[in-house]
Write a protein that holds these residues in place. Structure first.
Motif, PDB file in Angstrom:
ATOM      1  N   UNK A 134      55.931  10.993  21.757  1.00  0.00           N
ATOM      2  CA  UNK A 134      57.054  11.503  20.918  1.00  0.00           C
ATOM      3  C   UNK A 134      57.339  10.861  19.961  1.00  0.00           C
ATOM      4  N   UNK A 135      56.227   9.586  19.889  1.00  0.00           N
ATOM      5  CA  UNK A 135      56.620   8.956  18.140  1.00  0.00           C
ATOM      6  C   UNK A 135      55.872   9.405  17.686  1.00  0.00           C
TER       7      UNK A 135
ATOM      8  N   UNK B 177      63.089   4.069  19.329  1.00  0.00           N
ATOM      9  CA  UNK B 177      63.463   3.140  17.608  1.00  0.00           C
ATOM     10  C   UNK B 177      62.658   4.964  17.175  1.00  0.00           C
ATOM     11  N   UNK B 178      61.291   4.902  16.906  1.00  0.00           N
ATOM     12  CA  UNK B 178      60.835   5.978  17.234  1.00  0.00           C
ATOM     13  C   UNK B 178      60.902   7.128  17.686  1.00  0.00           C
ATOM     14  N   UNK B 179      60.900   7.544  18.575  1.00  0.00           N
ATOM     15  CA  UNK B 179      61.625   9.192  18.991  1.00  0.00           C
ATOM     16  C   UNK B 179      62.554   9.191  18.293  1.00  0.00           C
ATOM     17  N   UNK B 180      63.697   7.871  17.860  1.00  0.00           N
ATOM     18  CA  UNK B 180      65.110   8.825  17.857  1.00  0.00           C
ATOM     19  C   UNK B 180      64.650   9.003  15.836  1.00  0.00           C
ATOM     20  N   UNK B 181      63.630   8.641  15.791  1.00  0.00           N
ATOM     21  CA  UNK B 181      63.457   8.681  13.957  1.00  0.00           C
ATOM     22  C   UNK B 181      62.779  10.168  14.193  1.00  0.00           C
ATOM     23  N   UNK B 182      62.254   9.987  15.247  1.00  0.00           N
ATOM     24  CA  UNK B 182      61.639  11.132  14.863  1.00  0.00           C
ATOM     25  C   UNK B 182      63.023  12.666  14.892  1.00  0.00           C
TER      26      UNK B 182
END
Length: 529
Positions: free
Chosen positions: A221-222, A262-267
């Motif tokens: 998901x990242x 953090x990267x999931x949230x950024x996406x």
């Protein structure tokens, strides 16, 4: 031609409108099913707080009423109260029980713990949610209030009276373990009635358009190609999703786990306020992938598929991430000071019978799926609930009658609990939700820099260090220290206080926004825009 007098005409219109209003008011009464209007005088009642959906409420209310009448000779009407998700229910109970302490509706036991009198509060039970939230209700400081300057505290839930015999618990559950969690509270403050796994739902049509393979693990998901296409949930509003985020941290560790989050949230395109929202967004094609509880995912995949379509060919699929699935008990708790503790105990008993357990996963009897369902009466009447039972024996005896042929006792992750749950709300809100625009922009610049030929390696390393940095925070001794794997558990405990949590969230949000802005500046300094 005769003309109607204006006053007569107005009166006629008014009477017509009144008649329509009366009809609207009367219709629900006229159309109310007879069995709901004909409760006998000796009917007992239970008031149950729950985050469960209407289908679960209807099936359990119907089946429990029938079972209680057959075993105990009286009918029971369940009065469901649905103030919101699990976290909102817990906050409501904390407020109600704090008020009860201030009103003197308690006594202190020999250890100075507040115990609430029978009928001190209006609610009998909490049904549904995760073991974390039910465990919080059982803590001796769950309900708190200051009396004459001294704090009085006590648990919000209570064991049944009398407690169930250990032989009975062993017959229901066997060994008290699922993955690294438990099936029931050692002192019987809560009992798991179903099991919940945590994964993600994905839309195959959207993924094909984006050129992204079907996800298998959370790290998928990242992928930067998914920027703006991931549906997440605010953990402050959903205890179940907080458990999902915790499962990533437990499986991957503090540093790697927070990188993934953090990267999931950024996406992410959004942070929904309810765990029921993301499956809908994915089903409608508004998101490519959404985190969700297993039964929400499976139900949504089924609802948008053509009848008879194999799961691997359906437009929407659900995945339990390999070696990352945290399986949690979905409990029921009797509340302290409940007005009807005897019938509340009966409801726990019913939920753990084979009849109660069969409601979660069997085909509905009205579908005529199996002749067994008309012979033994097991299974829901109308709705297929797609939940996993908590009793091991159900998988051994009835797997052929399950809608979903999955045994969570076989695939539950055994990753140790790192005790990071208490830090999730503060960090997810400050790192991702409150700084979402800044995070998104920094992530975009970082990935552009990574893809730019000739971008200075030293500048890229600096961007990554700044992007993934964690803040310094104030510990319980008032000292500033770096938030890291070594001390994150302590901060989770400290931040459970509303004031310190709010202060930490503000300070951390300021830090993360500054870091993300610095990432953008570095990118611009080297020609990436």
């Amino acid at each position: 031609m005769a003309h109607e007098h204006p006053q007569v005409r107005d009166r006629t219109v008014a009477l017509g409108v009144l008649a329509l209003l009366l009809l609207v008011v009367a219709m629900p009464i006229v159309l109310r099913p007879k069995n709901r209007a004909a409760w006998p005088e000796d009917t007992q009642s239970l008031i149950i707080l729950t985050p469960h959906v209407q289908q679960i409420r209807e099936e359990f209310a119907r089946a429990f009423d029938q079972w209680h009448q057959a075993k105990y000779g009286t009918r029971v009407r369940i009065d469901w109260r649905i103030p919101g998700g699990t976290s909102e229910i817990r906050r409501l109970l904390e407020a109600k029980y704090g008020a009860a302490i201030r009103q003197g509706k308690y006594t202190l036991d020999e250890h100075g713990v507040a115990r609430f009198e029978t009928g001190a509060l209006e609610f009998d039970m909490m049904f549904g949610g995760g073991s974390y939230d039910h465990g919080k209700l059982a803590a001796n400081n769950a309900a708190r209030a200051a009396i004459s300057g001294e704090e009085v505290a006590g648990p919000i839930s209570a064991p049944p009276e009398p407690p169930f015999e250990q032989s009975q618990l062993d017959g229901w559950f066997g060994e008290n373990v699922i993955g690294t969690g438990k099936l029931y509270h050692d002192d019987q403050y809560w009992f798991g009635t179903a099991l919940s796994g945590f994964g993600f739902l994905y839309n195959r049509d959207v993924l094909r358009r984006l050129g992204v393979a079907e996800p298998k693990v959370f790290d998928d998901l990242t992928n930067p190609k998914l920027m703006g296409w991931i549906a997440l949930v605010d953990p402050r509003m959903s205890g179940s999703v907080a458990t999902l985020y915790e499962s990533i941290l437990n499986a991957k560790g503090f540093d790697e786990g927070w990188r993934i989050l953090r990267e999931m949230s950024a996406n992410s395109r959004t942070f929904a306020s309810s765990s029921t929202r993301t499956p809908i967004d994915v089903g409608q094609g508004e998101a490519a992938i959404g985190v969700c509880i297993d039964f929400y995912g499976r139900s949504q995949a089924q609802s948008v598929s053509q009848p008879g379509t194999p799961p691997e060919l359906a437009r929407v699929g659900y995945a339990d991430p390999a070696n990352e699935v945290y399986v949690d008990a979905d409990p029921i708790s009797i509340l302290a000071g409940a007005p009807n503790p005897v019938v509340a105990r009966h409801f726990v008993e019913f939920c753990l019978t084979e009849q109660g357990q069969s409601l979660w996963q069997f085909h509905a009897r009205e579908t005529g799926y199996s002749s067994h369902q008309t012979e033994d009466g097991l299974g829901p009447a109308k709705y297929e609930l797609r939940r996993m039972p908590a009793r091991r024996s159900m998988y051994e005896r009835y797997m052929d009658r399950f809608v979903d042929k999955a045994n969570p006792f076989l695939f539950a992750s055994d990753a140790p609990n790192l005790r990071l749950r208490g830090s999730i709300n503060v960090l997810m809100s400050s790192m991702a939700i409150d700084a979402h625009d800044e995070l998104h922009h920094a992530w975009k610049m970082l990935n552009k820099a990574r893809a730019t030929s000739g971008f200075p390696a030293s500048a890229l390393a600096e961007m990554e260090a700044v992007f993934y940095a964690m803040p310094e925070v104030v510990d319980k001794d008032g000292q500033k220290v770096l938030l890291s794997a070594e001390n994150a558990t302590d901060f989770g405990s400290l931040w459970r206080d509303e004031i310190t949590a709010a202060e930490a969230r503000i300070a951390c949000t300021r830090f993360f926004k500054g870091q993300y802005a610095r990432v953008v500046v570095i990118a611009h300094e080297h020609g990436v825009r």
